[in-house]
Design a protein around this motif. Sequence first.
Motif, PDB file in Angstrom:
ATOM      1  N   LEU A 163      -9.526   2.595  22.109  1.00 50.58           N
ATOM      2  CA  LEU A 163      -9.617   1.627  21.019  1.00 50.58           C
ATOM      3  C   LEU A 163      -9.138   2.212  19.686  1.00 50.58           C
ATOM      4  O   LEU A 163      -9.308   3.408  19.426  1.00 50.58           O
ATOM      5  CB  LEU A 163     -11.084   1.178  20.835  1.00 50.58           C
ATOM      6  N   LEU A 164      -8.577   1.330  18.849  1.00 53.88           N
ATOM      7  CA  LEU A 164      -8.184   1.701  17.482  1.00 53.88           C
ATOM      8  C   LEU A 164      -8.703   0.639  16.525  1.00 53.88           C
ATOM      9  O   LEU A 164      -8.662  -0.550  16.834  1.00 53.88           O
ATOM     10  CB  LEU A 164      -6.658   1.769  17.338  1.00 53.88           C
ATOM     11  N   ALA A 165      -9.125   1.087  15.347  1.00 53.85           N
ATOM     12  CA  ALA A 165      -9.550   0.134  14.316  1.00 53.85           C
ATOM     13  C   ALA A 165      -9.098   0.610  12.937  1.00 53.85           C
ATOM     14  O   ALA A 165      -9.878   1.159  12.166  1.00 53.85           O
ATOM     15  CB  ALA A 165     -11.070  -0.047  14.347  1.00 53.85           C
ATOM     16  N   PRO A 166      -7.807   0.392  12.619  1.00 55.97           N
ATOM     17  CA  PRO A 166      -7.349   0.696  11.262  1.00 55.97           C
ATOM     18  C   PRO A 166      -7.719  -0.468  10.335  1.00 55.97           C
ATOM     19  O   PRO A 166      -7.433  -1.618  10.644  1.00 55.97           O
ATOM     20  CB  PRO A 166      -5.826   0.797  11.433  1.00 55.97           C
ATOM     21  N   PHE A 167      -8.406  -0.166   9.213  1.00 59.76           N
ATOM     22  CA  PHE A 167      -8.736  -1.252   8.286  1.00 59.76           C
ATOM     23  C   PHE A 167      -8.240  -0.937   6.883  1.00 59.76           C
ATOM     24  O   PHE A 167      -8.314   0.191   6.413  1.00 59.76           O
ATOM     25  CB  PHE A 167     -10.220  -1.630   8.326  1.00 59.76           C
ATOM     26  N   CYS A 168      -7.683  -1.973   6.243  1.00 59.82           N
ATOM     27  CA  CYS A 168      -7.120  -1.861   4.888  1.00 59.82           C
ATOM     28  C   CYS A 168      -6.116  -0.707   4.812  1.00 59.82           C
ATOM     29  O   CYS A 168      -6.224   0.169   3.948  1.00 59.82           O
ATOM     30  CB  CYS A 168      -8.221  -1.691   3.848  1.00 59.82           C
ATOM     31  N   PHE A 226      -2.199  -3.378   0.668  1.00 61.46           N
ATOM     32  CA  PHE A 226      -2.014  -3.571   2.109  1.00 61.46           C
ATOM     33  C   PHE A 226      -2.304  -5.036   2.436  1.00 61.46           C
ATOM     34  O   PHE A 226      -3.309  -5.337   3.068  1.00 61.46           O
ATOM     35  CB  PHE A 226      -2.939  -2.642   2.920  1.00 61.46           C
ATOM     36  N   PRO A 227      -1.456  -5.972   1.987  1.00 60.51           N
ATOM     37  CA  PRO A 227      -1.758  -7.384   2.168  1.00 60.51           C
ATOM     38  C   PRO A 227      -1.705  -7.799   3.642  1.00 60.51           C
ATOM     39  O   PRO A 227      -0.988  -7.170   4.443  1.00 60.51           O
ATOM     40  CB  PRO A 227      -0.654  -8.089   1.358  1.00 60.51           C
TER      41      PRO A 227
END
Length: 339
Positions: A149-154, A288-289
């Motif tokens: 799993l990956l969770a890149p945020f903003c 990071f829109p």
Amino acid sequence: MAVDYATFELGDFTLQRGATLRGAKLAYKTFGELNAAKDNVIVYPTWYSGQHYDNEWLIGEGMALDPAKYFIIIPNMLGNGLSSSPSNTPEPYNASRFPKVTAYDNVRAQHKLVTELFGISHIRLVVGWSMGALQTFHWGAMYPDMMDLLAPFCGSAKCSRHNFVFLEGVKAALTADAAFLDGWYTDKPAKGLRAAARVYAGWGFSQAFYRAELDLTAMGYSSLEDFLVGFWEGFFLPKDANNLLTMLWTWQNGDISDNDLYKGDFQAALAAIKARTFVMPGQTDLYFPPEDSASEVAGMPNAELIPVPSIWGHFAGGPGTNPEDVRFLDRKLRELLAS
């Protein structure tokens, strides 16, 4: 002074742009215990100017990142003042002579830590905010078979042209201070740091945040000027200017395809990311829109776009500033980890 982190000796670490950091060091902190199967691992890289303790708001008992269940590793980015950085590297690679470091270099160093020190071959989740998200995307592209799993945020998989331009403003403010002395300062360039803080202030939070006066009502500042000085200048002044410039260069040159694996083919790099991925841009993030994230998600085989419904701009993602956003992120991470 007691430290709450450990240091992994990278030895002579050759960087992507050609220099070798001799006696390179990677600072890290862990939470929880590695289980016998070594399959309860979460890697959670740091962000621009942040250190491991600035990541701890997303870790806790009963939260998605629960140290009772997971072995959580926070590796400190090169250049952040704890890992090898301009501020702590001996001559000749000290201060403004510190070499150019890419996100690829950072993740290769982290991979060495994870595999060589801990003997880990499989990761459950890689997660990160902002530049931590940049490193998260790099993990997925560089070691596609290693994690679930990956969770890149903003954050993004590649620094956009607009984002690059914003950072030029921060760089110009830092280096314009006469005390900066081309990076060979003995007294900190406080004017430059204060100026960089004010450049950042217009970008870190959204127009809607300022319109709603959340700096006053939610964060407790007494005026806009109090917020600019108390929060933003206070945020930048303790930091080392050369460290900030090193990480800024890493950010501007962030690109998951800029390596021998993908040779600049960004779409091929995105397509190679196998892990189930929640890409979570801040709905009102100015650098990071969500539309940038949408174009990245479109090229990834197993990714979902989940905007964070917040007017806190980039700070919807951290560092634990708005409790509602923290709950949203925690809920989504729990959902991802349950899959």
